[in-house]
Design an enzyme around this catalytic site. Structure first.
Site, mmCIF file in Angstrom:
data_model
loop_
_atom_site.group_PDB
_atom_site.id
_atom_site.type_symbol
_atom_site.label_atom_id
_atom_site.label_comp_id
_atom_site.label_asym_id
_atom_site.label_seq_id
_atom_site.Cartn_x
_atom_site.Cartn_y
_atom_site.Cartn_z
ATOM 1 N N LYS A 33 -7.564 -8.860 2.298
ATOM 2 C CA LYS A 33 -7.381 -7.854 1.237
ATOM 3 C C LYS A 33 -5.897 -7.623 0.980
ATOM 4 C CE LYS A 33 -7.466 -4.210 4.742
ATOM 5 N NZ LYS A 33 -8.267 -3.170 5.405
ATOM 6 N N ARG A 131 -14.424 7.968 6.662
ATOM 7 C CA ARG A 131 -13.925 7.348 5.439
ATOM 8 C C ARG A 131 -15.170 6.800 4.759
ATOM 9 N NH1 ARG A 131 -9.197 2.860 6.129
ATOM 10 N NH2 ARG A 131 -10.988 1.478 6.211
ATOM 11 N N HIS A 163 -16.231 0.920 11.482
ATOM 12 C CA HIS A 163 -14.782 0.713 11.592
ATOM 13 C C HIS A 163 -14.186 1.798 12.488
ATOM 14 C CE1 HIS A 163 -11.014 -1.017 10.351
ATOM 15 N NE2 HIS A 163 -10.638 -0.034 9.578
ATOM 16 N N ARG A 219 -13.231 -8.582 12.884
ATOM 17 C CA ARG A 219 -12.557 -8.531 11.578
ATOM 18 C C ARG A 219 -11.060 -8.390 11.813
ATOM 19 N NH1 ARG A 219 -16.311 -4.267 10.939
ATOM 20 N NH2 ARG A 219 -14.513 -2.859 10.895
ATOM 21 N N TYR A 264 24.559 5.495 -2.580
ATOM 22 C CA TYR A 264 24.357 6.806 -3.222
ATOM 23 C C TYR A 264 24.517 7.960 -2.234
ATOM 24 C CZ TYR A 264 22.351 4.512 -7.331
ATOM 25 O OH TYR A 264 22.158 3.757 -8.452
ATOM 26 N N CYS A 311 18.941 1.253 -2.282
ATOM 27 C CA CYS A 311 18.886 1.455 -3.737
ATOM 28 C C CYS A 311 17.695 0.686 -4.319
ATOM 29 C CB CYS A 311 20.177 0.948 -4.388
ATOM 30 S SG CYS A 311 21.672 1.621 -3.638
ATOM 31 N N MET A 312 17.497 0.824 -5.620
ATOM 32 C CA MET A 312 16.342 0.178 -6.247
ATOM 33 C C MET A 312 16.408 -1.347 -6.123
ATOM 34 S SD MET A 312 14.920 0.569 -10.149
ATOM 35 C CE MET A 312 14.948 2.355 -10.119
ATOM 36 N N ASP A 313 17.621 -1.894 -6.287
ATOM 37 C CA ASP A 313 17.764 -3.352 -6.352
ATOM 38 C C ASP A 313 18.586 -3.942 -5.223
ATOM 39 O OD1 ASP A 313 16.843 -2.942 -9.094
ATOM 40 O OD2 ASP A 313 18.910 -2.295 -9.457
#
Ligand SMILES: *Cc1c(COP(=O)(O)O)cnc(C)c1O
Length: 388
Positions: A33, A131, A163, A219, A264, A311-313
């Protein structure tokens, strides 16, 4: 080679599946998955099958159907549908679907009617995770309806499963309680006339640590990818091999003076003059912000700490006066063979689990599938790995 990429060694996946089957002496369901825990569902599933995985486990119908589209004709189980999902294609293609409720059984009956085919259905009992799955109170109803549908020729009940909530804490008494409830649920189902092909309870941690929970199938998700379900849990003689490496090309190297505030909000200030390296991956690619100032990467044979905010990148690492050339390889994490951090090291640094580290890797990272057992040539993508 790409500027920043995930490299997946399918030989490691094959090795891990073989080791798990050998160690547990139990057939393995490789859990693929969430895009194979970030490794690529299709190459991961193919590798697992080659190593003898009897079953592939996925969460959603779409994931299961993608396996069929890829030519996988073996046993596939999925376990997470929502009302309104069209179950017909899955039933028509022989995928095992999971029912938690009698409403879900009704939807499966409809799908079987439309498909003109007997469905393969597994029942899940909630033994304490709270769950998915039928609670013990609803279990007798679910079993009775399941048996009635079997007698009517609507489906075959192929499995019964549950599970664990705390399998990575083997001494937690909750594990015993869950296993006991599972056995009671099996007894009740047996008394009602159900004879499933497979009864299964164990995920990776339980498969490795709890022989009594192995039943007919284990599993294995995280262990298939070579990672320890919890730090220090997996006996090292099991010899699992991490399949994922994340690497990038170093974008820039520069000198800064003492007092330079890095990234930052200046969350790290250089105590002395140093050299900094710019690594072109950030939180948009799955590098968790919580790893700021904590995680390390490998550059030029040494571990280099991340300095300041992620940072983002991009992230900035401390090269401690070294001056590797821009373009030098940066290993964020990998198997650890060359001294690079592992996904487990990153999990510890970011305050999470290795599952989250590998499944989050993505964004603009490309994925390259390699096979260190069969080919030193680096393959270009999952489609090529099929022909090997
Ligand atoms: C994800 C999942 C697994 C695999 O768990 P690991 O700890 O990764 O081995 C097994 N069973 C179910 C129901 C799951 O959702």
């Amino acid at each position: 080679m790409s500027r920043a990429e995930i490299v997946v060694d399918v030989a490691a996946i094959r090795h891990n599946v073989r080791r798990l089957a050998q160690f547990t002496q139990t057939p393995v369901m490789a859990v693929a998955k969430a895009d194979g825990y970030g490794h690529g569902m299709l190459p991961a599933a193919r590798a697992a099958r080659e190593a003898g995985a009897r079953w592939i486990g996925v969460a959603t119908l779409d994931e299961a159907l993608a396996l069929r589209d890829d030519g996988d004709a073996g046993h596939v189980l999925c376990w997470l549908t929502v009302p309104g999902d069209d179950l017909m294609p899955a039933v028509a293609r022989g995928i095992d679907v999971t029912a938690y409720t009698t409403d879900e059984l009704d939807a499966i009956a409809q799908a079987a009617g439309r498909a003109g085919r007997k469905a393969r259905v597994q029942l899940k009992i909630d033994t304490g995770l709270s769950r998915g799955g039928a609670t013990a109170a609803h279990w007798p109803d679910l079993v009775a309806r399941a048996r009635a549908g079997e007698e009517a020729g609507t489906w075959r009940i192929t499995g019964i499963w549950s599970h664990f909530a705390s399998s990575e804490l083997p001494d937690d008494p909750a594990n015993d309680a869950q296993e006991k409830l599972f056995r009671e649920a099996l007894d009740l189902a047996g008394a009602a006339g159900l004879q499933p092909e497979v009864r299964h309870l164990a995920n990776s941690a339980a498969a490795i640590l709890r022989p009594s929970a192995r039943f007919d199938l284990v599993r294995c998700g995280i262990a298939t990818y070579g990672l320890d379900p919890a730090p220090g849990l997996t006996p090292s003689d099991l010899g699992l091999r991490p399949a994922m490496t994340v690497r990038a090309d170093l974008a820039l190297v520069k000198h800064v003076d003492a007092g330079a505030a890095v990234s930052y909000n200046g969350r790290w200030v250089a105590p002395a003059a140093t050299t900094l390296g710019l690594v072109p991956v950030g939180y948009a690619d799955g590098v968790l912000r919580s790893a700021a100032n904590r995680a390390e990467v490998l550059v030029g044979g040494a571990r280099r700490p991340i300095r300041g905010s992620v940072c983002m990148d991009q992230v900035v690492v401390d090269l401690s006066g070294d001056e590797p050339d821009p373009g030098e390889p940066v290993i964020l994490f990998g198997p650890g063979d060359d001294g690079e951090p592992t996904a487990e090291d990153w999990a510890e640094a970011a305050g999470t689990i290795s599952y989250e580290i590998v499944t989050r890797m993505g964004g603009r990272l490309t994925r390259r599938v390699v096979d260190t057992e069969r080919d030193d040539r680096l393959e270009d993508g999952p489609d090529d790995s099929r022909e090997q």
